[in-house]
Design a protein around this motif. Structure first.
Motif, mmCIF file in Angstrom:
data_model
loop_
_atom_site.group_PDB
_atom_site.id
_atom_site.type_symbol
_atom_site.label_atom_id
_atom_site.label_comp_id
_atom_site.label_asym_id
_atom_site.label_seq_id
_atom_site.Cartn_x
_atom_site.Cartn_y
_atom_site.Cartn_z
ATOM 1 N N ALA A 56 57.031 22.033 -4.179
ATOM 2 C CA ALA A 56 57.697 20.980 -4.946
ATOM 3 C C ALA A 56 56.715 20.230 -5.843
ATOM 4 O O ALA A 56 57.076 19.785 -6.939
ATOM 5 N N ALA A 57 55.478 20.105 -5.393
ATOM 6 C CA ALA A 57 54.461 19.367 -6.147
ATOM 7 C C ALA A 57 53.741 20.228 -7.179
ATOM 8 O O ALA A 57 52.846 19.737 -7.881
ATOM 9 N N GLY A 58 54.110 21.517 -7.275
ATOM 10 C CA GLY A 58 53.501 22.376 -8.271
ATOM 11 C C GLY A 58 52.116 22.871 -7.922
ATOM 12 O O GLY A 58 51.335 23.241 -8.800
ATOM 13 N N ARG A 59 51.796 22.948 -6.639
ATOM 14 C CA ARG A 59 50.493 23.438 -6.202
ATOM 15 C C ARG A 59 50.572 24.845 -5.641
ATOM 16 O O ARG A 59 49.573 25.572 -5.625
ATOM 17 N N MET A 60 51.728 25.237 -5.122
ATOM 18 C CA MET A 60 51.978 26.583 -4.637
ATOM 19 C C MET A 60 53.260 27.074 -5.290
ATOM 20 O O MET A 60 53.984 26.293 -5.916
ATOM 21 N N ASP A 61 53.560 28.374 -5.117
ATOM 22 C CA ASP A 61 54.688 28.953 -5.837
ATOM 23 C C ASP A 61 55.828 29.436 -4.962
ATOM 24 O O ASP A 61 56.964 29.531 -5.435
ATOM 25 N N ALA A 62 55.583 29.727 -3.688
ATOM 26 C CA ALA A 62 56.674 30.209 -2.845
ATOM 27 C C ALA A 62 56.303 30.105 -1.374
ATOM 28 O O ALA A 62 55.125 30.207 -1.004
ATOM 29 N N VAL A 63 57.332 29.925 -0.552
ATOM 30 C CA VAL A 63 57.200 29.973 0.901
ATOM 31 C C VAL A 63 58.272 30.922 1.418
ATOM 32 O O VAL A 63 59.435 30.822 1.018
ATOM 33 N N ALA A 64 57.884 31.827 2.310
ATOM 34 C CA ALA A 64 58.827 32.764 2.919
ATOM 35 C C ALA A 64 58.710 32.675 4.434
ATOM 36 O O ALA A 64 57.623 32.880 4.985
ATOM 37 N N GLU A 65 59.821 32.340 5.090
ATOM 38 C CA GLU A 65 59.817 32.222 6.544
ATOM 39 C C GLU A 65 61.130 32.749 7.101
ATOM 40 O O GLU A 65 62.121 32.910 6.383
ATOM 41 N N THR A 66 61.151 32.991 8.403
ATOM 42 C CA THR A 66 62.360 33.467 9.074
ATOM 43 C C THR A 66 62.571 32.700 10.371
ATOM 44 O O THR A 66 61.682 31.986 10.840
ATOM 45 N N GLY A 67 63.772 32.833 10.933
ATOM 46 C CA GLY A 67 64.070 32.226 12.232
ATOM 47 C C GLY A 67 64.095 30.717 12.220
ATOM 48 O O GLY A 67 63.827 30.067 13.241
ATOM 49 N N LEU A 68 64.423 30.116 11.074
ATOM 50 C CA LEU A 68 64.433 28.662 10.969
ATOM 51 C C LEU A 68 65.784 28.094 11.378
ATOM 52 O O LEU A 68 66.829 28.640 11.047
ATOM 53 N N VAL A 112 66.028 27.760 -3.624
ATOM 54 C CA VAL A 112 65.883 28.068 -2.197
ATOM 55 C C VAL A 112 67.104 28.849 -1.740
ATOM 56 O O VAL A 112 68.240 28.413 -1.930
ATOM 57 N N THR A 113 66.867 30.013 -1.149
ATOM 58 C CA THR A 113 67.920 30.836 -0.561
ATOM 59 C C THR A 113 67.381 31.453 0.721
ATOM 60 O O THR A 113 66.202 31.271 1.064
ATOM 61 N N ASP A 114 68.220 32.220 1.412
ATOM 62 C CA ASP A 114 67.668 33.078 2.449
ATOM 63 C C ASP A 114 67.080 34.321 1.776
ATOM 64 O O ASP A 114 67.123 34.460 0.550
ATOM 65 N N TRP A 115 66.527 35.234 2.540
ATOM 66 C CA TRP A 115 65.841 36.381 1.936
ATOM 67 C C TRP A 115 66.803 37.313 1.207
ATOM 68 O O TRP A 115 66.375 38.092 0.348
ATOM 69 N N ALA A 116 68.096 37.222 1.514
ATOM 70 C CA ALA A 116 69.080 38.065 0.845
ATOM 71 C C ALA A 116 69.670 37.398 -0.391
ATOM 72 O O ALA A 116 70.510 37.977 -1.068
ATOM 73 N N GLY A 117 69.282 36.152 -0.662
ATOM 74 C CA GLY A 117 69.787 35.436 -1.827
ATOM 75 C C GLY A 117 70.978 34.550 -1.556
ATOM 76 O O GLY A 117 71.538 33.967 -2.483
ATOM 77 N N ALA A 118 71.378 34.416 -0.295
ATOM 78 C CA ALA A 118 72.523 33.584 0.070
ATOM 79 C C ALA A 118 72.080 32.176 0.438
ATOM 80 O O ALA A 118 70.890 31.909 0.656
ATOM 81 N N GLU A 119 73.054 31.279 0.515
ATOM 82 C CA GLU A 119 72.785 29.911 0.936
ATOM 83 C C GLU A 119 72.347 29.910 2.400
ATOM 84 O O GLU A 119 72.975 30.551 3.248
ATOM 85 N N PRO A 120 71.256 29.200 2.753
ATOM 86 C CA PRO A 120 70.852 29.129 4.155
ATOM 87 C C PRO A 120 71.964 28.547 5.019
ATOM 88 O O PRO A 120 72.678 27.629 4.608
ATOM 89 N N SER A 121 72.098 29.093 6.223
ATOM 90 C CA SER A 121 73.135 28.624 7.135
ATOM 91 C C SER A 121 72.722 28.960 8.554
ATOM 92 O O SER A 121 72.246 30.067 8.827
ATOM 93 N N GLY A 122 72.913 27.991 9.470
ATOM 94 C CA GLY A 122 72.565 28.242 10.864
ATOM 95 C C GLY A 122 71.102 28.604 11.008
ATOM 96 O O GLY A 122 70.234 28.039 10.359
ATOM 97 N N GLU A 123 70.804 29.566 11.887
ATOM 98 C CA GLU A 123 69.440 30.080 11.983
ATOM 99 C C GLU A 123 69.227 31.038 10.827
ATOM 100 O O GLU A 123 69.965 32.005 10.665
ATOM 101 N N SER A 124 68.231 30.793 10.031
ATOM 102 C CA SER A 124 68.160 31.455 8.730
ATOM 103 C C SER A 124 66.727 31.814 8.355
ATOM 104 O O SER A 124 65.772 31.154 8.776
ATOM 105 N N SER A 125 66.597 32.849 7.555
ATOM 106 C CA SER A 125 65.364 33.058 6.803
ATOM 107 C C SER A 125 65.380 32.097 5.619
ATOM 108 O O SER A 125 66.424 31.525 5.282
ATOM 109 N N LEU A 126 64.232 31.923 4.989
ATOM 110 C CA LEU A 126 64.162 31.014 3.847
ATOM 111 C C LEU A 126 63.128 31.522 2.852
ATOM 112 O O LEU A 126 62.029 31.933 3.232
ATOM 113 N N LEU A 127 63.511 31.503 1.585
ATOM 114 C CA LEU A 127 62.585 31.777 0.496
ATOM 115 C C LEU A 127 62.706 30.633 -0.495
ATOM 116 O O LEU A 127 63.724 30.476 -1.162
#
Length: 261
Positions: A198-210, A229-244
């Motif tokens: 968000a602060a423009g210092r990094m470009d992406a975060v990828a995590e799973t099981g959130l 921000v989406t899950d790894w498949a491009g969908a809206e995060p929901s429940g336990e989710s991956s995140l990109l």
């Protein structure tokens, strides 16, 4: 009608109250319990519990009709119009290791839509908040606007994940493909990495099981700063989710493709 800017300021108040509880415990010989199972080590400390208790008390006192979803004390009125989604100490492993990158995560959902996200780093004295006022960093009483940066080339991107050991075999393959295609990867930053996107210092975060308390606040913050921000498949995060979370939306599709490889 509730003023969202007022609630944005309240999220900062919640972060401050949690910091008042957690910071004196940090590096003070804080004991921890393992609430994990066969899946692995999952520590919890008195700071987690006391900070969430204070957050809930303030919400109940100020906005008794609001709901709360929290990691330590569960769900209360999840169908309310306004629901706070709280992780009092995200990065408890960092906390018990004496590392200052643990955060307090405060998200707010209105009618099912994320509208405010605060990622506070109490040990560093800063809060990154996104909402109706845009995205900003607050430190030492000074509020500074922040924005995700443009990164037109995947090969120039700086990415992060907490620990690749948390991925299953297929997810690890996708992470390795993304890591190979980008310039630099940083590990072990927990939710602080989203603040750096968000602060423009990094470009992406990828995590799973959130869980929702892991991804709600970072999602709102990064989106407020111009990222996607989406899950790894491009969908809206929901429940336990991956995140990109990607600072430059132009890179999101190519990154998702690599993670799916």
């Amino acid at each position: 009608m509730t003023d969202l800017k007022r609630l944005e300021e309240f999220s900062l108040e919640l972060c401050g109250a949690a910091a008042d509880v957690a910071v004196p415990i940090f590096r003070a010989g804080c004991a921890h319990e393992d609430k994990g199972d066969a899946a692995g080590f999952d520590p919890v400390t008195e700071a987690d519990r006391r900070a969430e208790a204070v957050i809930r008390q303030l919400i109940q006192a100020r906005f008794p009709d609001h709901g709360v979803i929290g990691e330590e004390y569960g769900t209360d009125r999840p169908r309310a119009e306004f629901v706070w989604i709280v992780d009092p100490v995200d990065g408890t492993r960092a906390f018990i290791s004496g590392l200052p990158l643990w955060t307090t995560l405060i998200g707010l959902r209105q009618a099912g839509e994320l509208v405010i996200g605060a990622v506070a780093a109490p040990a560093l004295g800063e809060v990154f908040v996104g909402g109706p006022s845009g995205a900003r960093r607050v430190a030492g009483g000074i509020s500074t606007p922040i924005r995700a940066r443009a990164c037109p080339e995947l090969s120039a991107a700086v990415i992060s994940t907490t620990d690749p050991i948390l991925f299953d075999v297929q997810q690890k393959r996708g992470w390795d493909a993304l890591r190979t295609a980008t310039r630099l990867a940083r590990l072990g930053c927990d939710a602080y990495a989203y603040a750096m996107v968000a602060a423009g210092r990094m470009d992406a975060v990828a995590e799973t099981g959130l869980k929702p308390w892991d991804w709600a606040a970072p999602t709102a913050l990064v989106r407020s700063a111009g990222g996607t921000v989406t899950d790894w498949a491009g969908a809206e995060p929901s429940g336990e989710s991956s995140l990109l979370a990607v600072g430059d939306p132009a890179l999101a599709q190519s990154m998702r493709g690599l993670l799916a490889s």
